[in-house]
Structures are given as structure tokens and as C-alpha cells.
Design a protein around this motif. Structure first.
Motif, PDB file in Angstrom:
ATOM      1  N   GLN A  70       9.339  -8.364 -14.287  1.00 36.82           N
ATOM      2  CA  GLN A  70      10.301  -9.424 -14.623  1.00 36.82           C
ATOM      3  C   GLN A  70      11.475  -8.849 -15.421  1.00 36.82           C
ATOM      4  OE1 GLN A  70       7.842 -12.243 -16.731  1.00 36.82           O
ATOM      5  NE2 GLN A  70       6.974 -13.107 -14.856  1.00 36.82           N
TER       6      GLN A  70
ATOM      7  N   LYS B 123      14.959 -10.628 -14.029  1.00 34.91           N
ATOM      8  CA  LYS B 123      14.549 -12.044 -14.011  1.00 34.91           C
ATOM      9  C   LYS B 123      14.272 -12.558 -15.422  1.00 34.91           C
ATOM     10  CE  LYS B 123      11.908 -11.991 -10.071  1.00 34.91           C
ATOM     11  NZ  LYS B 123      10.516 -11.893  -9.687  1.00 34.91           N
TER      12      LYS B 123
ATOM     13  N   ARG C 224       6.235 -17.305 -21.856  1.00 38.18           N
ATOM     14  CA  ARG C 224       7.688 -17.106 -21.786  1.00 38.18           C
ATOM     15  C   ARG C 224       8.214 -16.592 -23.133  1.00 38.18           C
ATOM     16  NH1 ARG C 224       9.921 -22.178 -21.288  1.00 38.18           N
ATOM     17  NH2 ARG C 224      10.359 -21.968 -23.479  1.00 38.18           N
TER      18      ARG C 224
ATOM     19  N   LYS D  74      14.499 -12.963 -19.538  1.00 41.06           N
ATOM     20  CA  LYS D  74      15.542 -12.934 -20.564  1.00 41.06           C
ATOM     21  C   LYS D  74      15.058 -12.083 -21.734  1.00 41.06           C
ATOM     22  CE  LYS D  74      17.981 -17.253 -19.865  1.00 41.06           C
ATOM     23  NZ  LYS D  74      17.084 -18.268 -19.254  1.00 41.06           N
TER      24      LYS D  74
ATOM     25  N   SER E 212      13.629  -6.251 -13.102  1.00 40.95           N
ATOM     26  CA  SER E 212      14.315  -6.887 -11.973  1.00 40.95           C
ATOM     27  C   SER E 212      15.427  -7.814 -12.477  1.00 40.95           C
ATOM     28  CB  SER E 212      13.316  -7.700 -11.141  1.00 40.95           C
ATOM     29  OG  SER E 212      12.851  -8.799 -11.911  1.00 40.95           O
TER      30      SER E 212
END
Ligand SMILES: [Fe+2]
Ligand SMILES: [Fe+2]
Length: 326
Positions: free
Chosen positions: A111, A116, A48, A118, A114
């Protein structure tokens, strides 16, 4: 899931051998490498953090890319192009580092486009004047350095090593931003006003880059126990402000915080409250440029499809040739 932060709850004999080795490596300041066992939560946290960091570098090319065609001289244009290109390179090192944890480049790209994933909300602010190039270099790249220098010692090897190179380039970015502002501050009244206005607009968002205050940052303690993070958000923010004040004096700009003053007792600057409502609004996708930045990234990705296809086809043919020779 066992992690160093939970160790008080679990005695050493209850740990698996793998967990014990992982904990020892962390405790001894050694690095975790892609081949090593690691807890799932550690892997997920790194994926992440590193992918968000990579996305920030790539989206961060846009606010400045916006000024390449309008830079005031050939020299400024060449410097700005080199700087924006550096940011692309940072994105690539970081995507590569994240890939060592088992996520693919395509998954990360999906990600991002789209909406999604950050990325740093600082890049959702507009850049209406040339002075913004100075303020971004000085304040945004400056905050990035303050954040990233401790990350050179992050416990995950590929991340820490990527940061060493990134930080060297970031310090050039910060100096070029400072120099743009210095030149403007030695110019006409209008140029001085433009520089001050850009500093006024970028100062608070750059302080927000360090993330929410420590008491509202639930993941910080775990990241520090894993030695990914070395200082808290508030510690880094404080250190950054301490660095900015003398530099602002040299520039001759004021920092837009009426509560900013030296505190003899704490040995630090007291500062005003950040507008966290605004920060979270921008983070949720309601910043002035969120939609525009994502749309631009999406279009660039689609229009670049033929390049990726051509490269893959070339690689396939090369592999066939090598096989034929062998
Ligand atoms: Fe960068
Ligand atoms: Fe940079």
C-alpha cells in the motif's frame, strides 16, 4: 454496525453479547486486546490509523537522513543518526501493532510503495539547510508528541503500549531540535537568519499535522467515542501553540503568524487561518517532495529484497535444525 456513538439508537437488548462486552470494556476504560471481539469498523479504523502512522515514521526518516552526511560535527552526526534510527524503530513497533489486527507487513508495504496509503504530508517538504534539522525536531517532533501523548491511553492495547515507548523517544527528539535552534540563535547573524527561516517554513505545516478543523473532520467523533482519540484536532493544535510560544521566546525566534496573540477572555492564543488548500494539495500527492520520497522508499524496498530473502532462508534452516534435534 453498532458502535458506542450509535448507542442511543439501539437498546441494550438488541446488542449481541460480544458487542455488549466490547462496549463495556470501552466504557470502563479497559483495553481491547487482539484476542477480543471488536466491531469491523473499529478494526478497520485502527488498521488505517496505525499503518498510516507507521508509514509516516518510515518516510519521516528521509528528510533528516538527507543531512546525516553533512551534519556540522561528529557529535551532531551521531545524534542525528540515533534520531533517524529511532524513527525506524517507531515504524517497526507500529507495523507490529497493526499486524495484530490481521493485516500483513507485505500488504502494508505494498500500500505504501504503490502510493495507495497515506502518510503524514509534513514529510513531503524539503530540508534545504541544517537549521531544518532544528525546526523539524522542535516543531514536527513537538507536534507528534502533542498528538501521541493522549494516544498512550488509546483503547487498543498494542497501539497504546507502542505509544508509551515512542513518546519517550520523541521528547528526546524535540529537545535535540530545540538545542540545534538555540545554538544557531546564539551564533552569527547568518546562523540566526537560517534558524528563523527554517521556523518560518515549518511552523504552518506543523500546525496542519493535527488534521483539518473539527467541523471538517468527520471521523473524529467516532474515534473519540471508541476512545482511540482523546482530544479533537483543534484542541490539540491549541495546546501545541500554547506550548510553543514561551519556547519561541527563549529561542529568540518569532512565529510567522501576525494574528497570534493571547486572548484574556478565552484563556488561549488566537491564531491565524491555516492554508488548508496547500495542506490538501500536499495530501493529494502534489507536495514538493511526494514523488521523490515514494521513489526512494520503493528503491530501498527493492534493493533490500535480498536481505528479506536471506533472513527468511536462515529462519527456515533454523526451524529445520530445531525439528531435527526434537
Ligand atoms: Fe517517531
Ligand atoms: Fe521523532
Amino acid at each position: 454496525m453498532t458502535s458506542p456513538a450509535d448507542l442511543t439508537l439501539v437498546s441494550n437488548d438488541e446488542l449481541s453479547d460480544e458487542e455488549r462486552i466490547f462496549n463495556e470494556l470501552i466504557a470502563n476504560e479497559q483495553r481491547i486486546e487482539p484476542r477480543d471481539w471488536m466491531p469491523d469498523a473499529y478494526r478497520k479504523t485502527l488498521i488505517r490509523q496505525i499503518s498510516q502512522h507507521a508509514h509516516s515514521e518510515i518516510i519521516g526518516m528521509q528528510p533528516e537522513g538527507n543531512w546525516i552526511t553533512r551534519a556540522p560535527s561528529l557529535k551532531r552526526k551521531a545524534i542525528l543518526m540515533a534520531k533517524v534510527q529511532d524513527e525506524a524503530g517507531h515504524g517497526l513497533y507500529l507495523y507490529s501493532a497493526a499486524q495484530t489486527l490481521g493485516i500483513t507487513r507485505d500488504e502494508m508495504m505494498d500500500q505504501l510503495i504503490s502510493g495507495k496509503a497515506k502518510y503524514s504530508s509534513i514529510f513531503n517538504y524539503p530540508t534545504p539547510t541544517w537549521a531544518d534539522m532544528g525546526a523539524i525536531g522542535w516543531l514536527v517532533d513537538g507536534a507528534a508528541i502533542a498528538n501521541q501523548v493522549p494516544l498512550c491511553r488509546a483503547s487498543y492495547g498494542p497501539y497504546g503500549r507502542a505509544m508509551v515507548r515512542v513518546c519517550k523517544e520523541e521528547s528526546f527528539h524535540q529537545r535535540q531540535g530545540f538545542e540545534i535552534l538555540l545554538t544557531l540563535m546564539q551564533g552569527s547573524e547568518e546562523q540566526k537568519r537560517m534558524a528563523q527561516d527554517a521556523v518560518n517554513r515549518w511552523y504552518w505545516p506543523s500546525l496542519a499535522m493535527f488534521g483539518p478543523p473539527d467541523d471538517q473532520s468527520p471521523n473524529s467523533a467516532q474515534s473519540m467515542a471508541w476512545k482511540i482519540k482523546r482530544f479533537t484536532n483543534d484542541e490539540l493544535r491549541q495546546r501545541f501553540v500554547g506550548m510553543l510560544v514561551p519556547q519561541a521566546e527563549i529561542l529568540g525566534v518569532t512565529l510567522p503568524d501576525p494574528d497570534l496573540k493571547w486572548n484574556d477572555e478565552t484563556g488561549e492564543y488566537d491564531m491565524g487561518e491555516i492554508d488548508w488548500d496547500e495542506f490538501f494539495q500536499v495530501l493529494r500527492g502534489n507536495g514538493p517532495c511526494n514523488a521523490e520520497r515514494l521513489e526512494r522508499r520503493r528503491t530501498a524496498h527493492e534493493e533490500g529484497a535480498w536481505v528479506r530473502e536471506a533472513a527468511a532462508e536462515y529462519a527456515r534452516k533454523q526451524a529445520l535444525k530445531t525439528k531435527a534435534v526434537a
